[in-house]
Write a protein that holds these residues in place. Structure first.
Motif, PDB file in Angstrom:
ATOM      1  N   LEU A  93       0.638  -1.387  -0.175  1.00  0.00           N
ATOM      2  CA  LEU A  93      -0.152  -0.390   0.201  1.00  0.00           C
ATOM      3  C   LEU A  93       0.576   1.146   0.287  1.00  0.00           C
ATOM      4  CD1 LEU A  93      -2.814  -0.948   2.755  1.00  0.00           C
ATOM      5  CD2 LEU A  93      -3.345  -0.735  -0.015  1.00  0.00           C
ATOM      6  N   LEU A  94       2.301   1.436   0.741  1.00  0.00           N
ATOM      7  CA  LEU A  94       2.741   2.418   0.856  1.00  0.00           C
ATOM      8  C   LEU A  94       3.791   2.711   0.096  1.00  0.00           C
ATOM      9  CD1 LEU A  94       2.314   3.009   4.527  1.00  0.00           C
ATOM     10  CD2 LEU A  94       1.238   3.552   3.882  1.00  0.00           C
ATOM     11  N   GLY A  95       4.457   1.720  -0.020  1.00  0.00           N
ATOM     12  CA  GLY A  95       5.847   1.469  -0.582  1.00  0.00           C
ATOM     13  C   GLY A  95       7.028   1.902  -0.149  1.00  0.00           C
ATOM     14  N   GLU A  96       8.146   2.557  -0.353  1.00  0.00           N
ATOM     15  CA  GLU A  96       8.832   2.994   0.150  1.00  0.00           C
ATOM     16  C   GLU A  96       8.546   3.343   2.000  1.00  0.00           C
ATOM     17  OE1 GLU A  96      13.089   5.781   0.519  1.00  0.00           O
ATOM     18  OE2 GLU A  96      11.220   5.430  -1.125  1.00  0.00           O
ATOM     19  N   MET A  97       7.147   5.119   2.003  1.00  0.00           N
ATOM     20  CA  MET A  97       6.782   5.045   3.399  1.00  0.00           C
ATOM     21  C   MET A  97       6.244   4.072   4.320  1.00  0.00           C
ATOM     22  SD  MET A  97       4.251   8.198   1.672  1.00  0.00           S
ATOM     23  CE  MET A  97       3.663   8.345   3.518  1.00  0.00           C
ATOM     24  N   SER A  98       6.044   2.872   3.887  1.00  0.00           N
ATOM     25  CA  SER A  98       5.983   1.595   4.924  1.00  0.00           C
ATOM     26  C   SER A  98       7.276   1.684   6.223  1.00  0.00           C
ATOM     27  CB  SER A  98       5.626   0.507   4.378  1.00  0.00           C
ATOM     28  OG  SER A  98       7.712   0.292   4.012  1.00  0.00           O
ATOM     29  N   ILE A  99       8.292   2.402   5.697  1.00  0.00           N
ATOM     30  CA  ILE A  99       9.059   2.240   6.891  1.00  0.00           C
ATOM     31  C   ILE A  99       8.299   2.941   8.202  1.00  0.00           C
ATOM     32  CG2 ILE A  99      10.254   4.991   6.236  1.00  0.00           C
ATOM     33  CD1 ILE A  99      11.949   1.607   8.208  1.00  0.00           C
ATOM     34  N   ILE A 100       7.580   3.978   7.816  1.00  0.00           N
ATOM     35  CA  ILE A 100       7.055   4.737   8.813  1.00  0.00           C
ATOM     36  C   ILE A 100       5.779   4.096  10.018  1.00  0.00           C
ATOM     37  CG2 ILE A 100       5.655   6.828   9.536  1.00  0.00           C
ATOM     38  CD1 ILE A 100       6.065   7.408   6.883  1.00  0.00           C
ATOM     39  N   VAL A 101       5.690   3.057   9.276  1.00  0.00           N
ATOM     40  CA  VAL A 101       5.066   2.185  10.050  1.00  0.00           C
ATOM     41  C   VAL A 101       5.579   0.831  10.858  1.00  0.00           C
ATOM     42  CG1 VAL A 101       2.903   2.924   9.582  1.00  0.00           C
ATOM     43  CG2 VAL A 101       3.607   1.335   8.540  1.00  0.00           C
ATOM     44  N   LEU A 102       6.305   0.524  10.171  1.00  0.00           N
ATOM     45  CA  LEU A 102       7.594  -0.757  10.356  1.00  0.00           C
ATOM     46  C   LEU A 102       9.035  -0.640  10.698  1.00  0.00           C
ATOM     47  CD1 LEU A 102       6.468  -2.999   7.086  1.00  0.00           C
ATOM     48  CD2 LEU A 102       5.278  -3.445   8.971  1.00  0.00           C
ATOM     49  N   GLY A 103       9.008   0.341  10.425  1.00  0.00           N
ATOM     50  CA  GLY A 103      10.907   0.663  11.073  1.00  0.00           C
ATOM     51  C   GLY A 103      10.736   0.893  12.823  1.00  0.00           C
ATOM     52  N   SER A 104      11.835   0.181  12.770  1.00  0.00           N
ATOM     53  CA  SER A 104      11.566   0.005  14.678  1.00  0.00           C
ATOM     54  C   SER A 104      12.750   1.156  14.875  1.00  0.00           C
ATOM     55  CB  SER A 104      12.599  -0.709  15.256  1.00  0.00           C
ATOM     56  OG  SER A 104      12.524  -1.275  16.753  1.00  0.00           O
ATOM     57  N   THR A 105      12.455   2.217  16.340  1.00  0.00           N
ATOM     58  CA  THR A 105      13.579   3.491  16.562  1.00  0.00           C
ATOM     59  C   THR A 105      13.415   3.640  17.792  1.00  0.00           C
ATOM     60  OG1 THR A 105      13.174   4.169  14.400  1.00  0.00           O
ATOM     61  CG2 THR A 105      14.394   5.662  15.819  1.00  0.00           C
ATOM     62  N   LYS A 106      13.879   3.317  18.391  1.00  0.00           N
ATOM     63  CA  LYS A 106      14.369   2.742  19.811  1.00  0.00           C
ATOM     64  C   LYS A 106      15.191   4.417  20.235  1.00  0.00           C
ATOM     65  CE  LYS A 106      14.869   0.042  24.438  1.00  0.00           C
ATOM     66  NZ  LYS A 106      15.502  -1.625  23.957  1.00  0.00           N
ATOM     67  N   VAL A 107      14.185   5.382  21.378  1.00  0.00           N
ATOM     68  CA  VAL A 107      15.285   6.532  21.096  1.00  0.00           C
ATOM     69  C   VAL A 107      15.573   6.901  22.994  1.00  0.00           C
ATOM     70  CG1 VAL A 107      15.338   9.019  20.605  1.00  0.00           C
ATOM     71  CG2 VAL A 107      14.682   7.011  19.086  1.00  0.00           C
ATOM     72  N   SER A 108      16.711   7.144  22.924  1.00  0.00           N
ATOM     73  CA  SER A 108      16.428   7.699  24.530  1.00  0.00           C
ATOM     74  C   SER A 108      16.234   9.505  24.744  1.00  0.00           C
ATOM     75  CB  SER A 108      18.388   7.576  24.871  1.00  0.00           C
ATOM     76  OG  SER A 108      18.777   8.144  26.520  1.00  0.00           O
ATOM     77  N   ALA A 109      15.798   9.451  26.105  1.00  0.00           N
ATOM     78  CA  ALA A 109      15.585  10.755  26.421  1.00  0.00           C
ATOM     79  C   ALA A 109      16.295  11.274  27.889  1.00  0.00           C
ATOM     80  CB  ALA A 109      14.265  10.880  26.816  1.00  0.00           C
ATOM     81  N   LYS A 110      18.105  10.786  27.733  1.00  0.00           N
ATOM     82  CA  LYS A 110      18.385  11.032  28.459  1.00  0.00           C
ATOM     83  C   LYS A 110      19.058  12.173  29.075  1.00  0.00           C
ATOM     84  CE  LYS A 110      19.303   5.835  30.788  1.00  0.00           C
ATOM     85  NZ  LYS A 110      20.368   5.212  31.043  1.00  0.00           N
ATOM     86  N   LYS A 111      19.586  12.935  27.365  1.00  0.00           N
ATOM     87  CA  LYS A 111      20.584  13.545  28.158  1.00  0.00           C
ATOM     88  C   LYS A 111      19.560  14.671  28.122  1.00  0.00           C
ATOM     89  CE  LYS A 111      23.077  16.897  24.894  1.00  0.00           C
ATOM     90  NZ  LYS A 111      23.363  16.906  23.066  1.00  0.00           N
ATOM     91  N   ILE A 112      18.401  14.796  27.778  1.00  0.00           N
ATOM     92  CA  ILE A 112      18.000  16.215  27.830  1.00  0.00           C
ATOM     93  C   ILE A 112      16.750  16.242  29.746  1.00  0.00           C
ATOM     94  CG2 ILE A 112      15.219  15.239  27.403  1.00  0.00           C
ATOM     95  CD1 ILE A 112      16.154  18.761  27.224  1.00  0.00           C
TER      96      ILE A 112
END
Length: 307
Positions: free
Chosen positions: A267-286
């Motif tokens: 359905l989304l082609g290359e845009m599927s990364i938006i829902v399928l991509g895995s991004t685990k991000v730290s908030a420790k610095k702020i």
């Protein structure tokens, strides 16, 4: 940390009519700031002067910087609004880079007292990284979302040559029931058709909209804050956990199997990364800089949003 007084401070916001821009405008006005907007269309808030610009034509009202000391750069074409054709990709990047370029040209060539530029960026800088925890020092990815963020931040960094304080916030998925990703993810759940995406194990770097607003205010008022910070809640969740949390808050059961990855890719082609991509991000610095999150737990954030 030293705080700037809000009395007689003047903030110019690009993208001020968006969800975050509107909320920030209200908060700034309540704190005693003077607020102006830079927009493609005339505004309707009597307390906010709107200056016009046309990024594609390279046109900008030269008076937009009058009295301004802080520029808040939120403008940019929606990353998921249209399919990623080559033309759309260029629009997404140039709406961010050419816009700040216009402002810098004005700062360089006209008398002004701007000393700070605070800009949005996105956790798309890291993009799909499986279970690896991303910090501000992590290397960028190589896909389109990362390419966009790299160009965006590089354009903002041009302000160094003008002696400006620069602050960039790599923003995650902002939770707001009035727009963005949350209503789209909640709708199937409300209809009894909710399910996780792909394997459901991909990490989602969420943040409550109020913490987004508060963090920008924190950045405006703390003059020692410079460089780049992740704008995400301290407790990331997986797509499966996120979907379950929505279902729990809305009191709807989850009974359907996961939506297979190939469906999104189809359905989304290359845009599927938006829902399928895995991004685990730290908030420790702020957090180390003293920022205190109002909503660090997803369940609490959803409870506030849906009441």
């Amino acid at each position: 940390m030293k705080q700037q007084p809000s009395i007689n401070k003047h903030v110019l916001i690009t993208g001020g009519t968006g969800l975050i821009g509107k909320s920030l405008t209200i908060s700034l006005l309540n704190l005693g700031y003077q607020v102006s907007h830079l927009s493609r269309e005339s505004g309707n808030n009597p307390n906010v002067k709107t200056y016009l610009w046309d990024i594609n034509k390279g046109e900008i009202d030269e008076h937009c910087l009058d009295g301004v000391d802080t520029v808040l750069h939120l403008a940019g074409a929606g990353i998921a609004d249209k399919r990623w054709t080559d033309k759309r990709k260029a629009e997404i990047i140039e709406s961010r880079t050419r816009s700040i370029g216009l402002i810098y040209l004005l700062i360089k060539n006209n008398p002004n007292k701007v000393n700070t530029v605070i800009s949005a960026s996105a956790t798309g800088y890291y993009s799909d990284r499986s279970d690896e925890l991303m910090t501000e020092e992590s290397e960028p990815n190589t896909d389109f979302m990362a390419e966009c963020c790299i160009a965006w931040e590089k354009a903002v960094d041009e302000g160094r040559s003008l002696g400006l304080r620069l602050l960039k916030f790599r923003t995650g998925v902002v939770l707001n029931k009035d727009g963005g990703a949350l209503p789209q993810m909640a709708m199937p759940v409300k209809l009894g058709l909710g399910s996780s995406f792909g394997k459901g194990k991909q990490w989602l770097p969420w943040i409550h909209w109020q913490d987004v607003v508060d963090m920008y205010l924190y950045g405006i008022e703390n003059i020692n804050l410079t460089g780049v910070y992740n704008m995400v809640a301290p407790n990331p969740v997986t797509n499966k956990q996120f979907t379950r949390a929505i279902a729990t808050q809305l009191h709807h059961p989850l009974w359907l199997p996961n939506v297979p990855s190939f469906v999104f890719k189809l359905l989304l082609g290359e845009m599927s990364i938006i829902v399928l991509g895995s991004t685990k991000v730290s908030a420790k610095k702020i957090e180390k800089e003293g920022y205190l999150f109002k909503y660090s737990i997803l369940a609490e954030a959803l409870k506030e949003i849906y009441g």
